[in-house]
Design a protein around this motif. Structure first.
Motif, PDB file in Angstrom:
ATOM      1  N   ARG B  15      33.035  57.932  -9.125  1.00 44.39           N
ATOM      2  CA  ARG B  15      33.092  56.530  -8.830  1.00 44.39           C
ATOM      3  C   ARG B  15      33.221  56.136  -7.509  1.00 44.39           C
ATOM      4  O   ARG B  15      33.676  56.541  -6.740  1.00 44.39           O
ATOM      5  N   ASN B 131      34.617  65.524 -20.439  1.00 48.09           N
ATOM      6  CA  ASN B 131      33.204  64.506 -20.365  1.00 48.09           C
ATOM      7  C   ASN B 131      33.145  64.673 -18.913  1.00 48.09           C
ATOM      8  O   ASN B 131      34.106  64.389 -17.910  1.00 48.09           O
ATOM      9  N   ARG B 133      30.156  64.492 -17.905  1.00 52.49           N
ATOM     10  CA  ARG B 133      28.546  63.693 -17.067  1.00 52.49           C
ATOM     11  C   ARG B 133      28.931  62.459 -16.807  1.00 52.49           C
ATOM     12  O   ARG B 133      28.051  62.051 -16.066  1.00 52.49           O
ATOM     13  N   SER B 134      29.708  61.528 -16.727  1.00 48.75           N
ATOM     14  CA  SER B 134      30.264  60.418 -16.485  1.00 48.75           C
ATOM     15  C   SER B 134      31.113  60.519 -15.236  1.00 48.75           C
ATOM     16  O   SER B 134      30.259  59.261 -14.617  1.00 48.75           O
ATOM     17  N   ARG B 137      33.457  63.650  -9.942  1.00 42.99           N
ATOM     18  CA  ARG B 137      34.967  63.901 -10.256  1.00 42.99           C
ATOM     19  C   ARG B 137      35.553  63.492 -11.688  1.00 42.99           C
ATOM     20  O   ARG B 137      36.187  62.544 -11.582  1.00 42.99           O
TER      21      ARG B 137
END
Ligand SMILES: [Zn+2]
Ligand SMILES: [Zn+2]
Lengths: 529, 427
Positions: B15, B131, B133-134, B137
């Protein structure tokens, strides 16, 4: 009880019970109704009553039958009792769900045949293969279940073929358990007397959601000392009793009829919700007609006002909820902290993932929240079936069955490895509490829910559901609604839920400048479905 | 051999990270910066892991290099003066958010793996929990101790190092959601922790004030979110070029093999002292204590910085260096220095042009910052830059410490340094 209450009991003095809790624990004899509002320490009282019976009154554990609503509640209760009585041998104590108790009795009596087993879904369909056309099997089973839940054996030929097929294999449906056990009690009064004699003390939890079959079974089993604990304001599974006879079964009313000498004790100190949330919840529930007025007192200080926010669409609602969650987590990532928008300036507390629940009326509403959480990468667990194999919404009725009897479809409430945000229906959140609750989809037609035609759930029950949702919250309650929602293949444009308008202005904080109309004119009901 | 290693970065899949964070550009920037071993970042992310496996090939044991054909393409944009070997080492950062003892904990950890197989094992365990995959980090609701156990069970050569250990919001010693000791965080497994990343806002002398940290090595990395930020902090080794040699130098705290860390001035870090960015209030720890932790402007608790937090946990006065501790050196990114020399923003086109001109002329950034004789720059007609570099190397800087997410400001040059018009004309 008089004298007894002055005694010094290890199980009582070690714990801090308030005066109404203490009275409820000590009132062991006769028919007792404990009216326990949300967050008033019902589970504690339940566990302490049993500990008190065993430790202070010398009742052998084997003489107590404690009935919980779900399997996990039963397990949890057993743990709590064991913690209170570390030295007692509790192997003969029954802490069971209704189904489990019935099954244990049937097994013990080898009735109607030895080693009775519950039929799995696949076995049932297999048995039906020769009886009912393939495509119709599930609907047929649903109808059959309705009949059995009213404690009637089906009379038609197909059903009798099916029951015979079950019997040949030593199987039974879940709903058969109560029919069998009541049949046993009727046929063999001496057996009933023996069990009655054994369970001198019967305690039943979540009494407001007891079904007709459960009540008939436990009620038959219970002798003089029968205690039921529950909250009429949290009765949200009334639909399970619909369609049996002319009069709708209402457990508290029935109990009063059956045990006219009952005593009622109330737990009225709420330890869960900060004052503002509790006040708002009481403003909402007070509007239910025919409600016996009750007042709960908040033990916690007043905290933050209730957030109420309207959104353009269900999608936007989900995005905003997730954004608020990031803020409440104190910024899940460094990015959100550094950019400043994530921190909730007004709330200095920092919350963890497991502190947060997103609640909704219908399982179908979960998807957008899941997508939004996925995008950010925040861990969550969705409880309950979302849709059936054929894509239809799982009804609360069916979800309840699964929840109460099997709990197979849902992961256990303690996620094995990691903490996560909780997503569940308000129904399923019953009995749980979270520091932060997002009560979402609060639209007129979703909560309260209305279906096409006449079979909409009762508005009173929907109001209680809203009340249950609100009272899950400890320190933050965030209510949201969407002006447009895509649901079951249709775009809906619904107004905010009328329940929201019942919360006083002083207790709420509207997000942005989206003021809600205080009251919507009655003649302007939005078009539904 | 002597080499620089930066063991914590992110990929384009994290992100708020630059899309340029791909193997090719990372390889090129490693050379421009003078980094020999660069962490991959984000190995838990499926797409990033796939891209790495597609574009990298094994080099020395536990290290990887860009495929030759891809390397050749990148080398066209690397001046001959900077060309050097560049290796990758598998690394990921995990954000653990969980409750312990009734408090919310948010702690970031670096995880290192010697092979893609081990990395895949770790990813599989973590993928089963949450999760991955998103976000490159991933955020997991996992207790630090459990993460450590997963990592150590994946391979005896897989390691966990607490990241930027003092950052207030996301670190093992963070004031907002951390712990007071490694033992409190990792429990019975604390002994498995042999190193701690100091982060931009703290330097080794600050960490030396905790005797509890004497037994661990202090490493420094860039935590870069864009290629230009690579190596803004890094480690200098003198050992064989391999995964095992690097970690055995760190574990062994051997000052002959793990020579030193290359550090920010900690004052430049975003969380050095206390304060409120929104209120533009910056407080030294003593001042915060005097004000009972509250912001003089808004009255709410200020964000406690690293200096304050160290002060709180310290059991030793300033100035003692524990035996075996690696040395350190304070540096300022070259572009920042050029910005000061040119009196323009460090991100400006003029700075960028001069930066690349200098690299082409003298070699990689670390060489210029650390080794290039000031005289050479004077000869090149850059006396102000020579002056600034000399001051940085001697630590003669003026500091306005960072606070509450705001970077600190470091001044190498004063107004009077610019008085000679002829010098200015050079640029
Ligand atoms: Zn980090
Ligand atoms: Zn302030």
């Amino acid at each position: 009880m008089g004298k007894n209450s002055e005694m010094s009991h290890a199980s009582l003095t070690n714990s801090e019970l308030d005066s109404s809790q203490r009275a409820a624990v000590l009132a062991t004899d006769g028919a007792i109704v404990i009216a326990a509002g949300p967050g008033t320490g019902k589970t504690r009282v339940f566990a302490h009553r049993i500990a008190h019976l065993i430790q202070d009154k010398g009742v052998p554990p084997g003489e107590i039958l404690a009935v919980s609503f779900t399997r996990s509640a039963a397990l949890e209760m057993r743990k709590r009792i064991a913690t209170l009585l570390p030295d007692a041998d509790l192997s003969n104590l029954w802490v069971e769900t209704c189904h489990a108790a019935a099954l244990r009795i049937l097994h013990a009596e080898k009735y109607p045949f030895p080693e009775l087993a519950i039929a799995e879904e696949e076995q049932r369909l297999e048995l039906l293969a020769d009886i009912v056309p393939r495509g119709k099997a599930k609907a047929w089973l649903e109808q059959l279940r309705g009949t059995k839940q009213c404690l009637e054996w089906p009379q038609d030929e197909a059903s009798q073929c099916y029951q015979e097929a079950l019997r040949r294999r030593g199987l039974a449906d879940f709903d058969d358990l109560f029919l069998f056990v009541l049949q046993l009690f009727a046929e063999r009064p001496e057996i009933l007397a023996r069990w009655r004699d054994r369970f001198r003390y019967v305690i039943m939890d979540e009494f407001q959601d007891t079904s007709l079959a459960h009540y008939r079974f436990i009620g038959r089993l219970a002798g003089e000392d029968f205690c039921v604990i529950g909250d009429p304001d949290q009765s949200i599974y009334g639909f399970a009793n619909e369609g049996c006879g002319a009069e709708r079964f209402e457990p508290f009313t029935q109990f009063a009829k059956d045990r006219p000498n009952r005593r009622t004790l109330a737990l009225s100190e709420n330890y869960r919700s900060q004052g503002i949330i509790l006040d708002a919840a009481q403003q909402v529930i007070a509007r239910n007609p025919a409600r016996v007025p009750r007042q709960l007192r908040a033990r916690l200080e007043r905290g933050m006002p209730i957030d109420i926010s309207g959104h353009q669409s269900d999608r936007q609602e989900a995005e905003m909820v997730v954004r608020r969650i990031e803020g409440l987590l104190g910024g899940a990532s460094r990015f959100t902290v550094d950019t400043g928008w994530a921190r909730d300036e007004a709330d200095s507390r920092s919350y963890g993932l497991s502190d947060i629940a997103i609640l909704y009326r219908l399982n179908a509403q979960a998807r957008l929240f899941e997508l939004a959480l996925e995008r950010i990468g925040l861990p969550y667990v969705t409880y309950g079936k979302k849709t059936k194999k054929d894509g239809r919404e799982v009804l609360a009725e069916e979800d309840l069955e699964d929840f109460r009897d099997n709990e197979r479809a849902a992961p256990s409430l303690v996620h094995p490895a990691g903490e996560s945000i909780t997503l569940m229906t308000v129904h399923r959140a019953k009995g749980l509490e979270f520091p932060v609750v997002f009560l979402t989809g609060c639209e007129d037609g979703i909560l309260p829910y209305r279906r096409e035609g006449d079979d909409s759930p009762s508005p009173e029950e929907e109001r209680r559901l809203f009340y249950v949702g609100m009272t899950r919250a400890g320190s933050r309650l965030l209510i949201s609604y969407a002006r447009k929602r895509f649901l079951f293949g249709k775009t809906l444009a619904l107004g905010p839920s009328p329940f929201v308008a019942d919360i006083e202005d002083e207790l709420r904080r509207l997000e942005k400048s989206e003021a809600l109309p205080r009251k919507r004119p009655k003649d302007k009901q939005p078009e539904l479905f | 051999m002597r080499f620089v290693a930066d063991l914590h970065i992110h990929s384009k899949y994290s992100r708020a990270c630059s899309p340029a964070l791909e193997p090719g550009p990372l390889y090129r920037w490693s050379q421009l910066k003078g980094i020999t071993v660069l962490a991959t970042g984000d190995f838990t992310h499926p797409a990033w892991s796939a891209l790495l496996q597609e574009q990298l090939v094994p080099a020395e044991p536990g290290l990887f290099q860009l495929k030759p054909e891809l390397a050749r393409q990148q080398d066209r944009d690397v001046p001959a003066s900077c060309r050097a070997a560049a290796r990758f080492l598998l690394e990921a950062e995990i954000s653990c958010i969980y409750k312990r003892d009734g408090k919310v904990r948010k702690v970031h950890h670096l995880v290192f793996a010697p092979s893609f197989e081990t990395a895949a094992r770790i990813s599989a365990s973590l993928g089963a929990i949450g999760n991955i995959r998103s976000d490159g980090r991933p955020i997991l609701g996992l207790d630090s101790r459990d993460l450590l156990r997963i990592v150590r069970e994946a391979s005896p050569e897989a390691y966990l190092v607490p990241a930027h250990a003092w950052t207030p919001h996301f670190a093992v010693f963070g004031s907002e959601s951390g712990f007071d000791s490694l033992e409190e965080c990792f429990g019975d497994l604390a002994g498995e922790i042999f190193a701690v990343e100091t982060g931009l806002s703290s330097d080794p002398p600050m960490n030396w004030r905790l005797s509890a940290l004497d037994r661990v090595a202090l490493i420094s990395n860039s935590d870069a979110h864009s290629p230009e930020k690579l190596g803004r902090e890094a480690n200098l080794f003198d050992c064989e070029l391999s995964y095992d040699a690097i970690f055995s130098a760190i574990r062994g705290r051997d000052p002959k093999r793990f020579l030193k860390t290359l550090e920010f001035f900690p004052e430049e870090g975003k969380y050095h002292v206390d304060g409120h960015r929104k209120c533009e209030v910056r407080l030294e720890p003593e001042e915060t204590i005097r004000r009972k932790g509250l912001c003089p402007s808004c009255g709410r608790p200020v964000t406690i910085g690293v200096l304050h937090r160290v002060e709180k946990l310290a059991d030793r006065k300033k100035g003692k260096k524990p035996a075996g501790a690696a040395d350190f050196e304070h540096l300022i990114p070259l572009k920042e220095i050029l910005g000061q020399v040119l009196r323009v923003g460090a991100g400006s086109v003029r700075v960028d042009a001069l930066y690349h001109r200098l690299l082409a002329r003298f070699g990689n950034e670390f060489h210029i910052l650390r080794e290039l004789p000031a005289k050479d720059l004077e000869k090149e007609g850059l006396p102000l830059l020579a002056l600034a570099l000399e001051r940085m190397r001697k630590g003669e800087v003026e500091l306005q410490p960072g606070f509450d997410g705001e970077y600190g400001v470091i001044s190498l040059l004063a107004k009077k340094d610019f008085s000679h018009q002829d010098q200015l004309a050079l640029f």
